[in-house]
Design a protein around this motif. Structure first.
Motif, PDB file in Angstrom:
ATOM      1  N   TYR A 148     -46.884 -27.574 -11.076  1.00  0.00           N
ATOM      2  CA  TYR A 148     -46.997 -26.775 -12.169  1.00  0.00           C
ATOM      3  C   TYR A 148     -47.965 -27.008 -13.156  1.00  0.00           C
ATOM      4  CZ  TYR A 148     -43.045 -30.600 -11.206  1.00  0.00           C
ATOM      5  OH  TYR A 148     -42.159 -31.152 -10.272  1.00  0.00           O
ATOM      6  N   ARG A 149     -48.105 -26.037 -13.830  1.00  0.00           N
ATOM      7  CA  ARG A 149     -49.405 -25.168 -14.581  1.00  0.00           C
ATOM      8  C   ARG A 149     -48.967 -25.488 -16.531  1.00  0.00           C
ATOM      9  NH1 ARG A 149     -52.403 -22.029 -11.841  1.00  0.00           N
ATOM     10  NH2 ARG A 149     -51.583 -21.451  -9.923  1.00  0.00           N
ATOM     11  N   GLY A 150     -50.168 -25.296 -17.043  1.00  0.00           N
ATOM     12  CA  GLY A 150     -50.054 -25.413 -18.901  1.00  0.00           C
ATOM     13  C   GLY A 150     -50.554 -25.543 -19.823  1.00  0.00           C
ATOM     14  N   ARG A 151     -50.744 -26.454 -20.766  1.00  0.00           N
ATOM     15  CA  ARG A 151     -51.478 -26.445 -21.902  1.00  0.00           C
ATOM     16  C   ARG A 151     -52.198 -28.130 -21.222  1.00  0.00           C
ATOM     17  NH1 ARG A 151     -51.588 -22.442 -26.315  1.00  0.00           N
ATOM     18  NH2 ARG A 151     -49.457 -23.381 -25.979  1.00  0.00           N
ATOM     19  N   THR A 247     -59.842 -48.973 -22.158  1.00  0.00           N
ATOM     20  CA  THR A 247     -58.511 -46.928 -22.376  1.00  0.00           C
ATOM     21  C   THR A 247     -58.778 -46.265 -23.423  1.00  0.00           C
ATOM     22  OG1 THR A 247     -56.037 -48.590 -21.144  1.00  0.00           O
ATOM     23  CG2 THR A 247     -55.994 -46.525 -22.044  1.00  0.00           C
ATOM     24  N   ARG A 248     -58.908 -45.426 -22.683  1.00  0.00           N
ATOM     25  CA  ARG A 248     -59.332 -43.641 -23.253  1.00  0.00           C
ATOM     26  C   ARG A 248     -58.163 -43.146 -23.286  1.00  0.00           C
ATOM     27  NH1 ARG A 248     -63.124 -39.703 -22.731  1.00  0.00           N
ATOM     28  NH2 ARG A 248     -63.285 -37.840 -24.404  1.00  0.00           N
ATOM     29  N   THR A 249     -57.877 -42.708 -24.148  1.00  0.00           N
ATOM     30  CA  THR A 249     -56.389 -40.851 -23.556  1.00  0.00           C
ATOM     31  C   THR A 249     -57.248 -40.304 -24.166  1.00  0.00           C
ATOM     32  OG1 THR A 249     -54.745 -42.980 -24.312  1.00  0.00           O
ATOM     33  CG2 THR A 249     -54.039 -40.443 -25.339  1.00  0.00           C
ATOM     34  N   ILE A 250     -57.156 -39.390 -23.113  1.00  0.00           N
ATOM     35  CA  ILE A 250     -57.844 -37.682 -23.245  1.00  0.00           C
ATOM     36  C   ILE A 250     -57.223 -37.142 -24.214  1.00  0.00           C
ATOM     37  CG2 ILE A 250     -58.930 -36.055 -21.890  1.00  0.00           C
ATOM     38  CD1 ILE A 250     -60.558 -39.147 -21.193  1.00  0.00           C
ATOM     39  N   GLY A 251     -55.876 -37.103 -23.027  1.00  0.00           N
ATOM     40  CA  GLY A 251     -55.239 -36.018 -24.160  1.00  0.00           C
ATOM     41  C   GLY A 251     -54.106 -35.753 -23.059  1.00  0.00           C
ATOM     42  N   SER A 252     -52.790 -35.514 -24.236  1.00  0.00           N
ATOM     43  CA  SER A 252     -51.189 -34.778 -23.614  1.00  0.00           C
ATOM     44  C   SER A 252     -50.802 -33.500 -23.707  1.00  0.00           C
ATOM     45  CB  SER A 252     -50.471 -35.489 -24.876  1.00  0.00           C
ATOM     46  OG  SER A 252     -50.871 -34.783 -25.738  1.00  0.00           O
ATOM     47  N   PHE A 253     -49.948 -33.460 -22.238  1.00  0.00           N
ATOM     48  CA  PHE A 253     -49.132 -31.776 -22.262  1.00  0.00           C
ATOM     49  C   PHE A 253     -47.881 -32.267 -21.660  1.00  0.00           C
ATOM     50  CE2 PHE A 253     -50.814 -35.174 -18.388  1.00  0.00           C
ATOM     51  CZ  PHE A 253     -50.188 -35.698 -17.205  1.00  0.00           C
ATOM     52  N   VAL A 254     -47.902 -30.759 -21.700  1.00  0.00           N
ATOM     53  CA  VAL A 254     -46.485 -30.427 -21.238  1.00  0.00           C
ATOM     54  C   VAL A 254     -46.419 -28.589 -19.966  1.00  0.00           C
ATOM     55  CG1 VAL A 254     -44.058 -29.533 -21.775  1.00  0.00           C
ATOM     56  CG2 VAL A 254     -46.053 -31.087 -23.769  1.00  0.00           C
ATOM     57  N   LEU A 255     -46.271 -29.639 -19.013  1.00  0.00           N
ATOM     58  CA  LEU A 255     -46.509 -28.587 -17.977  1.00  0.00           C
ATOM     59  C   LEU A 255     -45.434 -27.437 -17.516  1.00  0.00           C
ATOM     60  CD1 LEU A 255     -48.591 -30.470 -15.683  1.00  0.00           C
ATOM     61  CD2 LEU A 255     -49.303 -28.849 -17.703  1.00  0.00           C
ATOM     62  N   ASN A 256     -44.995 -26.196 -16.606  1.00  0.00           N
ATOM     63  CA  ASN A 256     -43.538 -25.568 -16.868  1.00  0.00           C
ATOM     64  C   ASN A 256     -44.085 -26.123 -14.855  1.00  0.00           C
ATOM     65  OD1 ASN A 256     -42.932 -25.226 -19.746  1.00  0.00           O
ATOM     66  ND2 ASN A 256     -44.534 -23.942 -19.625  1.00  0.00           N
ATOM     67  N   ARG A 257     -42.762 -25.873 -14.383  1.00  0.00           N
ATOM     68  CA  ARG A 257     -42.854 -25.679 -13.030  1.00  0.00           C
ATOM     69  C   ARG A 257     -42.528 -24.087 -13.003  1.00  0.00           C
ATOM     70  NH1 ARG A 257     -38.956 -29.283  -8.742  1.00  0.00           N
ATOM     71  NH2 ARG A 257     -40.163 -28.617  -7.499  1.00  0.00           N
ATOM     72  N   THR A 258     -43.945 -23.828 -11.349  1.00  0.00           N
ATOM     73  CA  THR A 258     -43.673 -22.274 -11.441  1.00  0.00           C
ATOM     74  C   THR A 258     -43.884 -22.660 -10.037  1.00  0.00           C
ATOM     75  OG1 THR A 258     -46.192 -23.057 -10.604  1.00  0.00           O
ATOM     76  CG2 THR A 258     -46.061 -22.420 -13.278  1.00  0.00           C
ATOM     77  N   ASP A 259     -43.543 -23.501  -9.443  1.00  0.00           N
ATOM     78  CA  ASP A 259     -43.374 -22.791  -7.827  1.00  0.00           C
ATOM     79  C   ASP A 259     -41.701 -23.027  -7.739  1.00  0.00           C
ATOM     80  OD1 ASP A 259     -42.595 -25.500  -8.369  1.00  0.00           O
ATOM     81  OD2 ASP A 259     -42.885 -26.302  -5.757  1.00  0.00           O
ATOM     82  N   LYS A 260     -40.540 -22.826  -8.274  1.00  0.00           N
ATOM     83  CA  LYS A 260     -39.098 -23.008  -8.124  1.00  0.00           C
ATOM     84  C   LYS A 260     -39.014 -22.635  -9.471  1.00  0.00           C
ATOM     85  CE  LYS A 260     -35.232 -25.855  -7.525  1.00  0.00           C
ATOM     86  NZ  LYS A 260     -34.997 -27.713  -6.808  1.00  0.00           N
ATOM     87  N   PHE A 261     -37.530 -21.575  -9.261  1.00  0.00           N
ATOM     88  CA  PHE A 261     -37.006 -20.867 -10.547  1.00  0.00           C
ATOM     89  C   PHE A 261     -35.552 -20.808 -10.281  1.00  0.00           C
ATOM     90  CE2 PHE A 261     -41.190 -18.869  -9.493  1.00  0.00           C
ATOM     91  CZ  PHE A 261     -41.788 -19.001 -10.724  1.00  0.00           C
TER      92      PHE A 261
END
Length: 261
Positions: A148-151, A247-261
């Protein structure tokens, strides 16, 4: 002439009585009962004072003898009432509440819904979550296998880094499997975090919930992961646990799957 002398003598006697402060036949002040009572009271007072001095002297002598003989005087014990404290109820992680929000998140229809629903599943206290969770075999993480990849965005919604997460199951010779993968963060093309892992226990799951909490490198960083069914996206939070357990929240993310289309 005789009458004149008689009158003159009478006047002299009257003046003498006036000068001595009493009339003829009256008692002097020293001869009165009041004066005698006053003198008697003064004598009694002198005697009482003398007795008091004697008692004080005797008490001082007793104290000095006690000290000289090493007499130990026990201190007085004062009992102070102790206020009973009622222990605070033990905090328990609310898995039921989390489960409801997880269902909404994993059934989101698009990226906008994912980002909106993600805020409801943020873990505020990792210690509380982990106390209710169990280490889980790799096979249980099958829904999130893939690349998975994203920001990633920080808590102020500003872009924090580009992110890569890869998790795969690798068979072992004994018939079991272990997880192999990597987690990487990039900022302006430079890698700011890199973690490769091979493990038989990838992370934790709270019974009945839909999310996963992984700690692949065994460090102080944790990743909370959810697989969105319709979009095949991997979403969640990155946390950091301090040495004091905060507990410290660094950030959130939404990643797209890149090994399966």
């Amino acid at each position: 002439m005789k009458e004149f002398l008689t009158i003159f003598l009478a006047l002299c006697l009257g003046a003498g009585g006036f000068m001595t402060g009493r009339n003829y036949g009256e008692k002097t002040f020293r001869e009165t009962d009041e004066y005698k009572n006053l003198i008697s009271a003064q004598e009694e007072l002198k005697f009482t004072r003398a007795e008091l001095e004697t008692v004080k002297t005797e008490a001082q002598n007793i104290a000095e003898r006690a000290i000289a003989n090493h007499v130990k005087l026990e201190p007085a014990v004062i009992k102070v009432p102790v206020e009973k404290t009622v222990p605070s109820p033990k905090k328990v992680f609310d898995a039921n509440k989390l489960r409801s929000y997880e269902w909404i998140l994993t059934n989101s229809q698009n990226r906008e819904d994912v980002q909106k629903n993600l805020k409801n599943v943020e873990i505020k206290d990792l210690n509380l979550f982990l106390a209710s969770a169990k280490e889980t075999p790799v096979e249980s993480f099958e829904p999130i296998f893939g690349t998975y990849r994203g920001r990633m965005f920080d808590i102020d919604k500003k872009e924090y880094a580009s992110m890569l997460m890869k998790i795969n199951a690798v068979p072992k010779g004994d018939g079991n499997t272990f997880a192999k993968g990597e987690v990487r963060l990039f900022n302006n093309g430079n890698e700011t975090l890199g973690s490769d892992f091979e493990t038989e226990t990838l992370g934790y799951i709270v019974s009945g919930t839909h999310g996963f909490l992984i700690n692949p490198a065994g460090e102080n960083k944790f990743w909370q992961l959810y697989k969105v069914k319709d979009t095949q996206q991997l979403t969640g939070y990155m946390y950091e646990k301090s040495a004091l357990g905060k507990t410290r929240t660094i950030g959130s993310f939404v990643l797209n799957r890149t090994d399966k289309f």
